[in-house]
Design a protein around this motif. Structure first.
Motif, short mmCIF file in Angstrom:
data_model
loop_
_atom_site.label_atom_id
_atom_site.label_comp_id
_atom_site.label_asym_id
_atom_site.label_seq_id
_atom_site.Cartn_x
_atom_site.Cartn_y
_atom_site.Cartn_z
N MET A 1 0.71 -1.56 0.26
CA MET A 1 -0.05 0.04 -0.01
C MET A 1 0.98 1.24 -0.31
O MET A 1 2.02 1.38 0.64
CB MET A 1 -0.45 0.37 1.35
N ILE A 2 0.65 1.58 -0.67
CA ILE A 2 1.75 2.87 -0.98
C ILE A 2 0.93 4.76 -0.08
O ILE A 2 -0.15 4.89 0.16
CB ILE A 2 1.37 3.79 -2.19
N ARG A 3 2.07 5.27 1.00
CA ARG A 3 1.50 6.07 2.48
C ARG A 3 1.79 7.65 1.93
O ARG A 3 0.91 7.78 2.88
CB ARG A 3 2.38 5.50 3.31
N ASN A 4 2.11 7.99 0.95
CA ASN A 4 3.18 9.41 0.01
C ASN A 4 3.33 9.60 -0.93
O ASN A 4 3.83 8.17 -1.61
CB ASN A 4 4.31 9.74 1.35
N GLN A 49 -1.05 -0.99 -11.02
CA GLN A 49 -0.94 0.34 -11.18
C GLN A 49 -2.39 0.44 -9.88
O GLN A 49 -3.04 1.44 -10.04
CB GLN A 49 -1.87 0.10 -12.44
N GLY A 50 -2.96 -0.09 -9.67
CA GLY A 50 -4.21 -0.56 -9.09
C GLY A 50 -3.92 0.38 -7.81
O GLY A 50 -4.36 0.78 -6.67
N LEU A 56 -3.77 7.50 -5.11
CA LEU A 56 -3.94 8.72 -5.95
C LEU A 56 -6.18 9.29 -5.69
O LEU A 56 -6.27 10.83 -5.81
CB LEU A 56 -4.14 9.25 -7.95
N VAL A 57 -6.72 8.70 -5.46
CA VAL A 57 -8.44 8.49 -4.80
C VAL A 57 -8.48 8.25 -4.07
O VAL A 57 -9.88 8.61 -3.03
CB VAL A 57 -8.89 7.68 -5.67
#
Length: 88
Positions: A1-4, A49-50, A56-57
């Motif tokens: 999971m991307i956090r920043n 990409q997901g 981003l959203v």
């Protein structure tokens, strides 16, 4: 999971690297091997990409963008013009 945003940039670099690998394999793989060979790369690209899109959203941005309400009136680009016969 991307956090920043830093992790976002790293993930985008990873996507580009995997796409580049897939592009190279596409030029050298035998046609009968291609579906099996490319499917794993495709799934990994789609997964990354997901994660990018999810980041981003998700929720509101960390610091809201400034609006004209944030600027002093003298610097506002959206000044009201006086009606005819009125002074500014």
């Amino acid at each position: 999971m991307i956090r920043n945003d830093h992790e976002l940039a790293v993930m985008r670099e990873r996507v580009a690297k995997v796409e580049h690998l897939l592009e190279g394999l596409r030029k050298t793989a035998r046609p009968e091997e291609w579906p099996a060979l490319s499917s794993g790369y495709r799934l990994e690209i789609e997964r990354m990409q997901g994660e990018i899109l999810d980041y981003l959203v998700q929720g509101a941005p960390p610091s809201p963008a400034r609006t004209t309400h944030d600027f002093p009136k003298s610097r506002s680009l959206l000044r009201r013009r006086p009606h005819r016969g009125q002074q500014e």
